[in-house]
Write an enzyme that holds these catalytic residues in place. Structure first.
Site, PDB file in Angstrom:
ATOM      1  CG  ASP A 309       7.791  39.812 -58.339  1.00  0.00           C
ATOM      2  OD1 ASP A 309       8.188  40.605 -57.480  1.00  0.00           O
ATOM      3  OD2 ASP A 309       6.933  40.107 -59.200  1.00  0.00           O
ATOM      4  CD  GLU A 364       7.361  40.891 -53.795  1.00  0.00           C
ATOM      5  OE1 GLU A 364       7.564  42.108 -53.806  1.00  0.00           O
ATOM      6  OE2 GLU A 364       6.709  40.317 -54.682  1.00  0.00           O
TER       7      GLU A 364
END
Length: 634
Positions: A309, A364
């Site tokens: 993330d 991401e």
């Protein structure tokens, strides 16, 4: 970049005995049970004047068990066994006691703690020593590395129609069979790393080595992963190494009483938008901590890889705040790039690929950093996949801003095919981001308030519901087939889950009403949600049969603006989409050789109008069309 990576790797080999030994630190740091029954403790607290261990085992005497100071800010403690038994029983509450430089005593949870819990009447989490007499033993091997990745993005806590925090057990026995039936072969788990604030969606991590106790015990999670493996489902962890919670009582912040320790001090150590702390990736012990963290999740819990993330925030000193990316190479190379963070990501991928080559990693990143998904040996970031984050933004923009007759077919195709050569992308029409309060899912954007009144099959099919159901299917199929080398869906969105996602918080009176997934809607024969659910399942099953995600990028033969038609070929299949709001076509010429319908969004079982005969086979004629020698009329 490769030189910086290589120097780090060389230093690890020379000073730590290799990457394997360096990343096994999760077995020695924290509080660890020894074979003879004794306890070995180790911490890194460079700013501490003294370190002690206190807890139930010594009646919370803060000074009876002092650590011995080692080099480079490390501290260790050995507690011998008592009559062959552990002096710290399973389930004991513990705290590391730090004497700070100003003389204050700080009661902290070890950064390496494996299990932390919060009692209902307390604000902060307690560190509980987890050493059960018999730990869960995995029975099933991990699935082989998948060629076609169909990902079901999931959150354990909301995976129930009931207004409560759901459990690992619920996910194991109620949700995993649903995922399998829908044709997904991979589940990506959010909010597993312990986070004190439930409404943070798991992105404000407080204990990096602890599986969230609000869903159950560590063994419950291990069983869940084991059962997923028995079904042939790969399990990925949404790992947050881009930042950490500012909590100090039950987090990493100010662990040793200083502003730094695991983080940069001052302005550089704080994320202005997220209100969180930023790691110092140049620090040797931070690298040990983060790399060991990844290895622990793989080896102890049997996760099959990670979705990293906030990679964009890691890659740049500006963290992507107030910055647009056009694709110009000046945006990716220069002093604004955080080379230490990028080097950490290269080390992480190198370690995973070296020790566990079957594992998968996903980045991401919204910036489009070149070579992020190329091997480290080429100077790349080493990731296997990156999220195609422009695709959901494009669908939102189209639905929000354009009338149906103004949809631009060329722009849609460009967005779905615009990806870096030989870097794999995960396509998705929407993820958890679009489901959160303040935003809208595709289904809610398309059908809005009518979802409350007109989703029953006993009600007339209104133009809004009809349009919404058909476009929902078409958008997902074209994204699945054209947008990348993998596909992702957030739980519940496959059937057009109504409303939004909002966790209990002060602003909504701590309500769980929107923190749940109403899977029961698909089981009601009188509701139209079943049509979308069936289409999603059959779309995945068709990909499983033909493998278009593992095939070369599609050949787009037609993107006709006035007809609103897109046609392309991939994996031996022809995909034809009519996005025209009111015009159907008879004898529409498409380049092909032989044609039989395999999936039709207009079929009755998907809530369509059944305008096509699925039993007919169509053969081509020698009539050149779109630079192909043969074509058919459809």
């Amino acid at each position: 970049r490769y030189s910086l990576f290589y120097n780090h790797l060389k230093n690890i080999e020379e000073s730590e005995g290799g990457l394997d030994k360096f990343t096994k630190s999760y077995k020695t740091f924290g509080v660890n049970q020894l074979a003879d029954g004794g306890i070995y403790c180790k911490e890194w607290a460079p700013g501490a004047e003294a370190v002690f261990l206190a807890g139930d085992f010594n009646d919370w005497n803060p000074f009876s068990h002092p650590y011995k100071k080692l080099e480079y800010g490390k501290w260790e403690l050995f507690i011998p066994p008592e009559d062959g038994c552990s002096p710290v029983p399973h389930g004991s509450k513990l705290k590391v006691v730090i004497r700070a430089q100003n003389g204050a005593l700080l009661y902290r949870i070890s950064p390496w703690a494996r299990y932390v819990v919060r009692e209902e009447d307390k604000v902060n989490y307690d560190w509980v020593h987890w050493n059960p007499p018999q730990s869960y033993i995995h029975k099933n091997p991990s699935p082989k590395r998948l060629k076609s990745l169909r990902i079901y993005e999931s959150h354990v806590g909301i995976a129930s129609p009931e207004g409560k925090v759901a459990s690992y057990k619920n996910f194991t026995y109620n949700v995993l069979p649903r995922i399998k039936d829908l044709g997904y072969n991979c589940v990506q788990l959010m909010a597993i790393m312990e986070h004190a604030y439930y409404a943070s969606f798991g992105y404000q991590v407080t204990s990096f080595f602890a599986a969230s106790s609000r869903y159950g015990t560590p063994d419950d999670l291990k069983e869940m992963i084991d059962v997923a493996h028995s079904m042939g489902i790969t399990v990925l962890l949404d790992v947050v190494h881009s930042h950490a919670s500012k909590n100090s009582e039950d987090g990493l912040n100010q662990f040793d009483g200083t502003d730094s320790c695991f983080f940069h001090s001052g302005y550089r150590g704080n994320h202005q938008l997220w209100d969180s702390r930023l790691f110092d990736y140049a620090n040797w012990e931070v690298l040990r901590f983060l790399l060991s963290n990844l290895r622990m999740w793989i080896e102890d819990y049997r996760f099959d890889g990670f979705r990293f993330d906030g990679v964009t925030s890691m890659l740049y000193h500006h963290h992507g705040i107030g910055t647009g990316f056009s694709g110009d190479y000046n945006e990716y190379f220069g002093l604004h790039v955080d080379e230490d963070a990028l080097c950490y990501l290269m080390l992480a991928n190198h370690m995973i690929n070296s020790l566990h080559p079957e594992c998968i990693t996903i980045a991401e990143d919204v910036s489009g950093m070149p070579a992020l998904c190329r091997p480290v040996a080429e100077g790349g970031g080493g990731f296997d996949y990156r999220l195609a984050m422009a695709i959901p933004d494009k669908w939102i923009q189209i639905i929000k801003e354009l009338k149906d007759e103004d949809w631009n077919m060329g722009n849609i195709v460009h967005t779905l095919t615009n990806r870096r050569y030989e870097e794999k992308y995960i396509a998705y029409a929407e993820s958890h981001d679009q489901a959160l309060v303040g935003d809208k899912t595709l289904a809610f954007r398309l059908m809005d308030a009518e979802m409350y009144t007109n989703m029953s099959v006993l009600m007339p099919l209104t133009p809004v519901i009809d349009r919404g159901i058909q476009l929902h299917k078409m958008i997902r199929l074209i994204t699945h087939a054209l947008g990348g080398e993998s596909y992702l869906n957030f739980m519940g969105n496959e059937f057009g889950h109504p409303e939004w996602l909002d966790f209990p918080r002060i602003g909504n009176n701590e309500s769980y009403h929107y923190a749940r997934r109403q899977f029961n809607l698909t089981e009601d024969d009188l509701l139209r949600y079943k049509f979308l659910n069936a289409f999603d399942r059959d779309m995945n099953k068709l990909e499983e049969r033909f493998g278009w995600l593992a095939s070369p990028q599609a050949y787009v033969s037609e993107k006709h603006e006035s007809n609103k038609v897109i046609a392309f070929e991939r994996a031996g299949l022809i995909f034809i989409f009519n996005f025209h709001p009111y015009q159907s076509y008879v004898d529409y010429r498409v380049d092909a050789f032989k044609y039989k319908i395999l999936l039709d969004s207009d079929a009755g079982e998907y809530g369509g109008h059944q305008r096509l005969d699925h039993n007919t086979e169509y053969f081509s004629e020698e009539y050149p069309h779109n630079y192909r020698p043969n074509s058919i009329m459809v």
